[in-house]
Structures are given as C-alpha cells and as structure tokens.
Motif scaffolding. Structure first.
Motif, PDB file in Angstrom:
ATOM      1  N   UNK A  58      16.162  16.581 -15.707  1.00  0.00           N
ATOM      2  CA  UNK A  58      17.532  17.114 -15.636  1.00  0.00           C
ATOM      3  C   UNK A  58      17.917  17.665 -14.275  1.00  0.00           C
ATOM      4  N   UNK A  59      16.989  17.608 -13.314  1.00  0.00           N
ATOM      5  CA  UNK A  59      17.303  18.211 -12.014  1.00  0.00           C
ATOM      6  C   UNK A  59      18.448  17.457 -11.323  1.00  0.00           C
ATOM      7  N   UNK A  60      18.722  16.247 -11.774  1.00  0.00           N
ATOM      8  CA  UNK A  60      19.819  15.457 -11.183  1.00  0.00           C
ATOM      9  C   UNK A  60      21.173  15.777 -11.835  1.00  0.00           C
ATOM     10  N   UNK A  61      21.169  16.590 -12.895  1.00  0.00           N
ATOM     11  CA  UNK A  61      22.444  16.862 -13.583  1.00  0.00           C
ATOM     12  C   UNK A  61      22.649  18.352 -13.854  1.00  0.00           C
ATOM     13  N   UNK A  62      22.266  19.193 -12.916  1.00  0.00           N
ATOM     14  CA  UNK A  62      22.403  20.644 -13.110  1.00  0.00           C
ATOM     15  C   UNK A  62      23.855  21.058 -13.414  1.00  0.00           C
ATOM     16  N   UNK A  63      24.878  20.500 -12.717  1.00  0.00           N
ATOM     17  CA  UNK A  63      26.251  20.953 -12.996  1.00  0.00           C
ATOM     18  C   UNK A  63      26.677  20.742 -14.447  1.00  0.00           C
ATOM     19  N   UNK A  64      26.076  19.759 -15.122  1.00  0.00           N
ATOM     20  CA  UNK A  64      26.480  19.504 -16.516  1.00  0.00           C
ATOM     21  C   UNK A  64      25.688  20.348 -17.522  1.00  0.00           C
ATOM     22  N   UNK A  66      16.541  24.876 -14.999  1.00  0.00           N
ATOM     23  CA  UNK A  66      16.534  23.658 -14.176  1.00  0.00           C
ATOM     24  C   UNK A  66      17.247  23.932 -12.844  1.00  0.00           C
ATOM     25  N   UNK A  67      18.298  24.767 -12.901  1.00  0.00           N
ATOM     26  CA  UNK A  67      18.988  25.149 -11.666  1.00  0.00           C
ATOM     27  C   UNK A  67      18.040  25.858 -10.709  1.00  0.00           C
ATOM     28  N   UNK A  68      17.141  26.676 -11.247  1.00  0.00           N
ATOM     29  CA  UNK A  68      16.170  27.392 -10.407  1.00  0.00           C
ATOM     30  C   UNK A  68      15.182  26.407  -9.767  1.00  0.00           C
ATOM     31  N   UNK A  69      14.811  25.377 -10.515  1.00  0.00           N
ATOM     32  CA  UNK A  69      13.906  24.364  -9.950  1.00  0.00           C
ATOM     33  C   UNK A  69      14.612  23.584  -8.844  1.00  0.00           C
ATOM     34  N   UNK A  70      15.884  23.275  -9.051  1.00  0.00           N
ATOM     35  CA  UNK A  70      16.679  22.576  -8.037  1.00  0.00           C
ATOM     36  C   UNK A  70      16.778  23.449  -6.767  1.00  0.00           C
ATOM     37  N   UNK A  71      17.035  24.726  -6.960  1.00  0.00           N
ATOM     38  CA  UNK A  71      17.128  25.647  -5.814  1.00  0.00           C
ATOM     39  C   UNK A  71      15.807  25.706  -5.049  1.00  0.00           C
ATOM     40  N   UNK A  72      14.712  25.769  -5.804  1.00  0.00           N
ATOM     41  CA  UNK A  72      13.373  25.797  -5.199  1.00  0.00           C
ATOM     42  C   UNK A  72      13.167  24.553  -4.331  1.00  0.00           C
ATOM     43  N   UNK A  73      13.469  23.387  -4.893  1.00  0.00           N
ATOM     44  CA  UNK A  73      13.302  22.135  -4.128  1.00  0.00           C
ATOM     45  C   UNK A  73      14.158  22.155  -2.869  1.00  0.00           C
ATOM     46  N   UNK A  74      15.422  22.550  -3.022  1.00  0.00           N
ATOM     47  CA  UNK A  74      16.355  22.505  -1.880  1.00  0.00           C
ATOM     48  C   UNK A  74      15.961  23.527  -0.812  1.00  0.00           C
ATOM     49  N   UNK A  75      15.531  24.712  -1.245  1.00  0.00           N
ATOM     50  CA  UNK A  75      15.138  25.733  -0.264  1.00  0.00           C
ATOM     51  C   UNK A  75      13.906  25.297   0.513  1.00  0.00           C
ATOM     52  N   UNK A  76      12.919  24.762  -0.204  1.00  0.00           N
ATOM     53  CA  UNK A  76      11.703  24.326   0.493  1.00  0.00           C
ATOM     54  C   UNK A  76      12.018  23.153   1.427  1.00  0.00           C
ATOM     55  N   UNK A  77      12.824  22.219   0.954  1.00  0.00           N
ATOM     56  CA  UNK A  77      13.169  21.032   1.769  1.00  0.00           C
ATOM     57  C   UNK A  77      13.877  21.445   3.070  1.00  0.00           C
ATOM     58  N   UNK A  78      14.656  22.534   3.005  1.00  0.00           N
ATOM     59  CA  UNK A  78      15.457  22.945   4.174  1.00  0.00           C
ATOM     60  C   UNK A  78      14.740  23.977   5.044  1.00  0.00           C
ATOM     61  N   UNK A  79      13.579  24.446   4.618  1.00  0.00           N
ATOM     62  CA  UNK A  79      12.893  25.530   5.337  1.00  0.00           C
ATOM     63  C   UNK A  79      12.161  24.960   6.557  1.00  0.00           C
ATOM     64  N   UNK A  80      12.547  25.378   7.775  1.00  0.00           N
ATOM     65  CA  UNK A  80      11.921  24.799   8.969  1.00  0.00           C
ATOM     66  C   UNK A  80      10.441  25.165   9.133  1.00  0.00           C
ATOM     67  N   UNK A  81       9.962  26.122   8.326  1.00  0.00           N
ATOM     68  CA  UNK A  81       8.532  26.469   8.405  1.00  0.00           C
ATOM     69  C   UNK A  81       7.654  25.458   7.672  1.00  0.00           C
ATOM     70  N   UNK A  82       8.284  24.568   6.900  1.00  0.00           N
ATOM     71  CA  UNK A  82       7.514  23.626   6.070  1.00  0.00           C
ATOM     72  C   UNK A  82       7.948  22.181   6.315  1.00  0.00           C
ATOM     73  N   UNK A 106      19.058  26.228 -20.115  1.00  0.00           N
ATOM     74  CA  UNK A 106      18.666  24.999 -19.408  1.00  0.00           C
ATOM     75  C   UNK A 106      19.221  25.019 -17.990  1.00  0.00           C
ATOM     76  N   UNK A 107      20.449  25.490 -17.837  1.00  0.00           N
ATOM     77  CA  UNK A 107      21.063  25.539 -16.505  1.00  0.00           C
ATOM     78  C   UNK A 107      20.298  26.524 -15.607  1.00  0.00           C
ATOM     79  N   UNK A 108      19.950  27.694 -16.189  1.00  0.00           N
ATOM     80  CA  UNK A 108      19.221  28.693 -15.392  1.00  0.00           C
ATOM     81  C   UNK A 108      17.865  28.146 -14.954  1.00  0.00           C
TER      82      UNK A 108
END
Ligand SMILES: C[S@@+](CC[C@H](N)C(=O)[O-])C[C@H]1O[C@@H](n2cnc3c(N)ncnc32)[C@H](O)[C@@H]1O
Length: 227
Positions: free
Chosen positions: A177-183, A192-208, A188-190
């Motif tokens: 469901x990580x591809x459909x958080x807005x729906x 799966x939304x938290x997992x999406x945030x985790x992925x996005x934060x790590x992906x954007x973190x210049x330390x990693x 479930x939103x809290x």
C-alpha cells in the motif's frame, strides 16, 4: 520492457526456500516457540531471515541494535554475522516477547558458540534508546517495531551509526500500500504513511546512500557515507 519487482509469484518464494533452505534447526525451534507461546507469528519470513544473515556476515559488525525482537528469530540471523567479541542489543516493548527472546537466544547458545554478548532491554524503544551513550558508535541497526516510530528510529540510527554503518527497515512496501497512501484512511494511513515517510527521508538524507530491496515485504537499507 518495464519489469515489476519479484513478479508476485508464490512459486518464486517456494523455489528460493527449496534451493537455499534458510531455516535450520535453531531458527526452526525459535519459530516453533513463537507459535506455541501464542505470540503473533510476525517474525521475518524464512528468506528475509537469510537476507539479514547474509548482510550481517558481509558487514561483520561489532555492535548491532535491533528494534523489535519478538522471539529472537531475526536476532539470531543478525548475530551470526557479528564478529566474535561483538554485541547484540535488542529493544523490545513487550515483557513476554523480551523474555522469550532471552530464552531462545540462551537455548541457541549464542554467547558460547558465537562469542557474542546479548543484551535485551525491555520497554519503549525510543525511551530506552535515549539512554544510549552518545559516543558509543553502532555498526548495524535493524528497525522492525511500531511503524509510526520508524522516522524517529532513523534519527537515532543516523546519530549513532559510524560512517560505513548500515540501517535496515523492514516492511517498507507497507504490504503493497505504500504506493497509495493518499487513498488510505485511519490506522492504515498512519502506519503505511509512516513507512512512506521513512523511505522518503532516508532516500533524501545526504548522509546515506540507500535502496529498497524488493523482498516480499520490502527491506530498506541505507549505508552511512558521512556524519
Ligand atoms: C514484527 S515484530 C519483530 C519481529 C522480529 N524482528 C523478528 O523478525 O524475529 C515487532 C516487535 O516490536 C515490538 N514493539 C512494538 N512497538 C514497540 C516499541 N514502541 N518499542 C519496542 N518494541 C516495540 C513488538 O512487541 C514486537 O515484538
């Protein structure tokens, strides 16, 4: 041609398990103990346990932190890669789960066979992790507890990992469901939304430098490249 991850074929899972045989007698006993104790059987799957063992053996860490131990299944997989004299620190909220983890790791003779020190801390992981000495660097952090806290666990890992250290987060496809958080709505939103945030934060973190391994559940991994 665009190729999907894993193709969702159950035959591939059966193939991998029959060829790589990821569950030996010690892991089988832990899985059995979780079932007979009436705990939820939410440990990592057989191949995911093997992924953790292979990663840990390749990294040969000195200090490993696991957040969410349940009965010690993934813990044993990780411990097999810790170098002799190293330490495993498990953080677990449930007293019953923490106790089963201790019993199972004792029965697996981890301290004797692997020469790894085992520390299981019971309580809210964020509260207990806040007591970790600031200058004690960690080599590997595996996050597998409450999903809503994944970003807070990531903050802790980013602060405490040495350069070259690795953070892993499980279930990061959010059960598809990580591809459909807005729906999504409600819990479930809290979650799966938290997992999406985790992925996005790590992906954007210049330390990693990070990726998401296309396992059955999604396993996000970041290697720390700078403080
Ligand atoms: C999916 S299970 C862990 C499975 C384990 N890593 C394995 O694969 O063998 C999640 C665990 O996290 C624990 N947990 C949930 N919230 C927690 C929190 N806030 N602090 C510490 N542990 C927590 C649960 O009690 C449960 O045992």
């Amino acid at each position: 041609m665009e190729k999907g991850f894993g193709a969702g074929q159950i035959e591939l899972k059966h193939y991998a398990e029959s060829v790589f045989r990821p569950v030996d007698s010690s892991l089988g006993r832990i899985a059995q103990s979780i079932a007979t104790s009436g705990l939820p059987q939410i440990q990592v799957g057989p191949m995911d346990g093997r992924h953790l063992e292979v990663l840990a053996r390749a990294l040969s860490p000195q200090i490993v932190v696991e957040i969410g131990t349940l009965g010690g299944y993934s813990g044993l997989c990780l411990m097999r890669g810790i170098r002799p004299g190293g330490q495993f620190h498990g953080f677990e909220k449930s007293a019953a789960h923490a106790e089963l983890t201790r019993q199972n790791l004792l029965a697996a003779q981890v301290q004797e066979k692997l020469a790894v020190e085992v520390h299981i801390t019971e309580g809210e992981a964020l509260t207990e992790l806040a007591k970790w000495p600031k200058d004690r660097r960690v080599d590997l952090v595996f996050i597998d507890a409450d999903k809503v806290s994944y970003s807070a666990y990531l903050d802790w890992a980013a602060q405490h990992l040495r350069v070259g250290g690795v953070v892993l987060g499980d279930n990061t496809f959010g059960w598809g469901d990580v591809v459909r958080v807005p729906q999504l709505t409600g819990q479930a939103k809290d979650t799966v939304g938290a997992l999406d945030q985790f992925n996005r934060r790590l992906a954007a973190d210049p330390r990693f430098v990070s990726t998401i391994w296309p396992t059955a559940e999604g396993l996000t991994m970041g290697v720390k490249i700078r403080d």
